[in-house]
Scaffold this motif. Structure first.
Motif, PDB file in Angstrom:
ATOM      1  N   UNK A   1      60.154  12.277  12.353  1.00  0.00           N
ATOM      2  CA  UNK A   1      60.661  13.356  13.250  1.00  0.00           C
ATOM      3  C   UNK A   1      59.621  14.378  13.378  1.00  0.00           C
ATOM      4  N   UNK A   2      58.272  14.164  14.079  1.00  0.00           N
ATOM      5  CA  UNK A   2      57.401  14.969  14.092  1.00  0.00           C
ATOM      6  C   UNK A   2      57.722  15.785  15.398  1.00  0.00           C
ATOM      7  N   UNK A   3      57.279  17.260  15.232  1.00  0.00           N
ATOM      8  CA  UNK A   3      57.690  18.093  16.130  1.00  0.00           C
ATOM      9  C   UNK A   3      56.459  19.031  16.275  1.00  0.00           C
ATOM     10  N   UNK A   4      56.103  19.018  17.817  1.00  0.00           N
ATOM     11  CA  UNK A   4      54.795  19.884  18.137  1.00  0.00           C
ATOM     12  C   UNK A   4      55.371  21.149  18.760  1.00  0.00           C
ATOM     13  N   UNK A   5      55.244  22.200  18.389  1.00  0.00           N
ATOM     14  CA  UNK A   5      55.443  23.709  18.810  1.00  0.00           C
ATOM     15  C   UNK A   5      54.477  24.481  19.013  1.00  0.00           C
ATOM     16  N   UNK A   6      54.530  25.133  20.380  1.00  0.00           N
ATOM     17  CA  UNK A   6      53.594  25.910  20.755  1.00  0.00           C
ATOM     18  C   UNK A   6      53.970  27.354  20.904  1.00  0.00           C
ATOM     19  N   UNK A   7      53.021  28.335  20.526  1.00  0.00           N
ATOM     20  CA  UNK A   7      53.515  29.775  20.545  1.00  0.00           C
ATOM     21  C   UNK A   7      52.842  30.315  21.916  1.00  0.00           C
TER      22      UNK A   7
ATOM     23  N   UNK B   1      52.381  33.645  24.770  1.00  0.00           N
ATOM     24  CA  UNK B   1      52.270  35.023  25.450  1.00  0.00           C
ATOM     25  C   UNK B   1      52.224  35.103  26.686  1.00  0.00           C
ATOM     26  N   UNK B   2      53.494  35.187  27.156  1.00  0.00           N
ATOM     27  CA  UNK B   2      53.572  34.941  28.571  1.00  0.00           C
ATOM     28  C   UNK B   2      53.624  33.421  29.039  1.00  0.00           C
ATOM     29  N   UNK B   3      52.607  33.026  29.765  1.00  0.00           N
ATOM     30  CA  UNK B   3      52.319  31.661  30.049  1.00  0.00           C
ATOM     31  C   UNK B   3      51.073  31.162  29.286  1.00  0.00           C
ATOM     32  N   UNK B   4      50.475  32.072  28.594  1.00  0.00           N
ATOM     33  CA  UNK B   4      49.206  31.471  27.994  1.00  0.00           C
ATOM     34  C   UNK B   4      49.727  30.956  26.343  1.00  0.00           C
ATOM     35  N   UNK B   5      49.093  29.734  26.144  1.00  0.00           N
ATOM     36  CA  UNK B   5      49.372  29.404  24.735  1.00  0.00           C
ATOM     37  C   UNK B   5      48.232  29.969  23.757  1.00  0.00           C
ATOM     38  N   UNK B   6      48.948  30.661  22.652  1.00  0.00           N
ATOM     39  CA  UNK B   6      48.121  31.414  21.788  1.00  0.00           C
ATOM     40  C   UNK B   6      47.865  30.678  20.228  1.00  0.00           C
ATOM     41  N   UNK B   7      48.594  29.502  20.122  1.00  0.00           N
ATOM     42  CA  UNK B   7      48.777  28.892  18.925  1.00  0.00           C
ATOM     43  C   UNK B   7      49.877  27.821  18.814  1.00  0.00           C
ATOM     44  N   UNK B   8      49.640  26.957  17.904  1.00  0.00           N
ATOM     45  CA  UNK B   8      50.642  25.714  17.774  1.00  0.00           C
ATOM     46  C   UNK B   8      50.770  25.068  16.344  1.00  0.00           C
ATOM     47  N   UNK B   9      51.621  24.511  16.095  1.00  0.00           N
ATOM     48  CA  UNK B   9      51.587  23.864  14.778  1.00  0.00           C
ATOM     49  C   UNK B   9      52.417  22.368  14.936  1.00  0.00           C
ATOM     50  N   UNK B  10      52.291  21.346  14.220  1.00  0.00           N
ATOM     51  CA  UNK B  10      52.791  19.959  14.237  1.00  0.00           C
ATOM     52  C   UNK B  10      53.462  19.860  12.830  1.00  0.00           C
ATOM     53  N   UNK B  11      54.821  19.315  12.843  1.00  0.00           N
ATOM     54  CA  UNK B  11      55.420  19.332  11.680  1.00  0.00           C
ATOM     55  C   UNK B  11      55.905  17.742  11.496  1.00  0.00           C
ATOM     56  N   UNK B  12      56.405  17.213  10.413  1.00  0.00           N
ATOM     57  CA  UNK B  12      57.245  16.165  10.175  1.00  0.00           C
ATOM     58  C   UNK B  12      58.167  16.364   8.941  1.00  0.00           C
ATOM     59  N   UNK B  13      58.903  15.424   8.850  1.00  0.00           N
ATOM     60  CA  UNK B  13      59.978  15.392   7.687  1.00  0.00           C
ATOM     61  C   UNK B  13      59.614  13.941   7.041  1.00  0.00           C
ATOM     62  N   UNK B  14      59.385  13.833   5.861  1.00  0.00           N
ATOM     63  CA  UNK B  14      59.239  12.679   5.281  1.00  0.00           C
ATOM     64  C   UNK B  14      60.309  12.269   4.138  1.00  0.00           C
ATOM     65  N   UNK B  15      60.808  11.161   4.289  1.00  0.00           N
ATOM     66  CA  UNK B  15      61.772  10.597   3.172  1.00  0.00           C
ATOM     67  C   UNK B  15      61.089   9.801   2.074  1.00  0.00           C
ATOM     68  N   UNK B  16      61.389  10.394   1.013  1.00  0.00           N
ATOM     69  CA  UNK B  16      60.648   9.794  -0.430  1.00  0.00           C
ATOM     70  C   UNK B  16      61.810   9.324  -1.156  1.00  0.00           C
ATOM     71  N   UNK B  17      61.927   8.126  -1.569  1.00  0.00           N
ATOM     72  CA  UNK B  17      62.900   7.652  -2.829  1.00  0.00           C
ATOM     73  C   UNK B  17      62.329   7.827  -4.084  1.00  0.00           C
ATOM     74  N   UNK B  18      63.266   8.684  -4.691  1.00  0.00           N
ATOM     75  CA  UNK B  18      62.887   8.859  -6.277  1.00  0.00           C
ATOM     76  C   UNK B  18      64.100   8.479  -7.288  1.00  0.00           C
ATOM     77  N   UNK B  19      63.867   8.353  -8.444  1.00  0.00           N
ATOM     78  CA  UNK B  19      64.923   7.975  -9.321  1.00  0.00           C
ATOM     79  C   UNK B  19      65.432   9.089 -10.266  1.00  0.00           C
ATOM     80  N   UNK B  20      66.632   9.330 -10.194  1.00  0.00           N
ATOM     81  CA  UNK B  20      67.549  10.378 -10.863  1.00  0.00           C
ATOM     82  C   UNK B  20      68.479   9.999 -11.720  1.00  0.00           C
ATOM     83  N   UNK B  21      68.288   9.811 -13.213  1.00  0.00           N
ATOM     84  CA  UNK B  21      69.147   9.377 -14.123  1.00  0.00           C
ATOM     85  C   UNK B  21      69.637   7.840 -13.632  1.00  0.00           C
ATOM     86  N   UNK B  22      68.548   7.221 -13.361  1.00  0.00           N
ATOM     87  CA  UNK B  22      68.477   5.795 -13.120  1.00  0.00           C
ATOM     88  C   UNK B  22      69.031   5.475 -11.497  1.00  0.00           C
ATOM     89  N   UNK B  23      69.389   6.457 -10.798  1.00  0.00           N
ATOM     90  CA  UNK B  23      70.010   6.307  -9.604  1.00  0.00           C
ATOM     91  C   UNK B  23      68.932   6.631  -8.527  1.00  0.00           C
TER      92      UNK B  23
END
Length: 426
Positions: free
Chosen positions: A295-301, A303-325
């Motif tokens: 689920x990667x997302x690209x977001x631009x900042x 000022x009017x019609x001029x892009x002054x910044x950006x960032x790219x994010x994601x959400x990773x799913x990781x399997x961990x074990x808690x109390x044997x589950x």
């Protein structure tokens, strides 16, 4: 062991070699040529040839030599379609998972570049590999071709026999006129990179809690998990406090974009670091599209019609074990970012804005940052915790004209981003 080293420093070792001669003998070369099965390689532990102890020692030494004899490397180009058949039987929990390898294949396919794989073999058995792909760098305004490494892996039973050293040594010898960089180098591999001449630096991972579910399940055997709603209210208040810090950049409009605009190249090129990984529009577009599950997302900042910044994010799913589950832990990560003017849109506020975009359904949000000012702001002012460190390394080829580029080995002169570094750890 230390007495032998001290004595050898004055009189030479048991084979009559001086200190200078032993320093010239590269470990990778010494490992390749251990063909004598009847000789102990420890200076004060000769092979016992009689009795039960001698038989066990002979079996142990035969096994040792079987893993150190005839070590060689094989270079393969997997091409744009990829071929993961060689990975069968070569994976363990510490190596790159199959989804990560498919992500790398899709990423390079979108970029139109091949994936290179260097294999290390012993006695006809494949024991490890190193993936890499072409990478562009920006050196004081010029774009230079180089290589980015990924997923250095050696089977566990062969790690103490120098296979990783042979792998890296042959790889760097083939890149004498190029620049190599890698992100996510493990503590196990870090000494190998340094021995082969690479410069490595730990990059802190700053983490911000979003939900308390995982933390409470891990604490005290999960007895406090019923307190999760109350703790989440406190975390919500904490996030509202952080939002007051990004009020100065509220004047910008934030737009999520499917197609990355060409203005991004101008923003990346405007970075003040003299050296940088050149992640252009084509690279960022492939990075965004190569892993739909994240689920990667690209977001631009704007000022009017001029892009002054950006960032790219994601959400990773990781399997961990808690109390044997098994439990799914969702981690939000900021992969790429940039600002045209650090005074108009400060990098620290841009990153804080990106971290605050992770809301319900995500357990924590994190970012890897090298700039001391940004780390100080996120850690001390925003109270984010340094969860871990991931090593970033660079190797300048022996024949690369680095004398014309002062400060190229100084890590503070580099612009570094996580990018593909979270796909496979070394």
């Amino acid at each position: 062991k230390h007495r032998w080293r001290l004595r050898a420093a004055h009189h030479g070792d048991r084979y009559g070699r001086s200190v200078e001669r032993r320093e010239k003998d590269h470990p990778a070369e010494r490992i390749r040529h251990r063909h004598d099965l009847g000789r102990s390689h420890h200076p004060h532990r000769p092979l016992r040839r009689f009795g039960i102890g001698g038989a066990l020692g002979l079996i142990s030494q035969l096994k040792h030599n079987r893993k150190t004899v005839d070590i060689k490397t094989i270079n393969r180009t997997l091409g744009l379609e990829g071929d993961d058949g060689v990975l069968q039987g070569l994976r363990d929990p510490h190596g790159m998972a199959a989804p990560g390898f498919r992500t790398l294949q899709e990423f390079t396919r979108l970029l139109g570049i091949p994936v290179h794989q260097l294999l290390v073999c012993s006695d006809g058995t494949i024991t490890g590999h190193l993936f890499s792909f072409p990478m562009k760098f920006r050196f004081r305004g010029d774009v230079v071709e180089g290589v980015s490494g990924m997923d250095l892996f050696v089977c566990e039973e062969y790690r103490k026999y120098g296979h990783g050293m042979v792998l890296l040594d042959d790889y760097f010898n083939a890149l004498r006129k190029q620049v190599f960089e890698a992100y996510g180098i493990s503590k196990m591999a870090d000494p190998l990179y340094k021995f082969c001449g690479a410069t490595t630096v730990p990059v802190p991972e700053l983490s911000m809690p979003v939900r308390s579910r995982i933390k409470l399940m891990l604490a005290a055997g999960g007895r406090f998990r019923l307190l999760s709603p109350m703790v989440d209210v406190f975390l919500w208040c904490y996030r509202m406090y952080l939002k007051t810090m990004i009020a100065p950049i509220g004047k910008f409009s934030w737009r999520e974009l499917k197609e990355i605009p060409a203005e991004v190249d101008e923003i990346v090129f405007a970075d003040k670091h003299p050296y940088a990984e050149w992640h252009d529009v084509q690279y960022l577009q492939a990075l965004k599209d190569c892993d739909a599950a994240s689920n990667r997302r690209f977001v631009g900042a704007y000022r009017g019609d001029e892009m002054v910044g950006f960032y790219l994010t994601e959400v990773k799913k990781r399997q961990i074990t808690v109390n044997g589950k098994p439990v799914t832990n969702k981690v939000g990560r900021v992969l790429e970012w940039g600002t045209r003017d650090d005074k108009g849109l400060p990098e620290k506020l841009l990153l804080l804005h990106a971290l605050l975009q992770f809301k319900g359904g995500v357990d924590s949000a994190c970012v890897h940052v090298m700039e001391p000012e940004v780390v100080d702001f996120l850690q001390n002012t925003c109270k984010l915790k340094i969860k871990a460190h991931f090593n970033w390394g660079i190797k300048i080829g022996d024949e690369f004209p680095c004398a014309e580029m002062p400060g190229i080995k100084d890590i503070s002169n580099w612009r570094v981003r996580t990018s593909m570094g979270d796909v496979g750890l070394y």
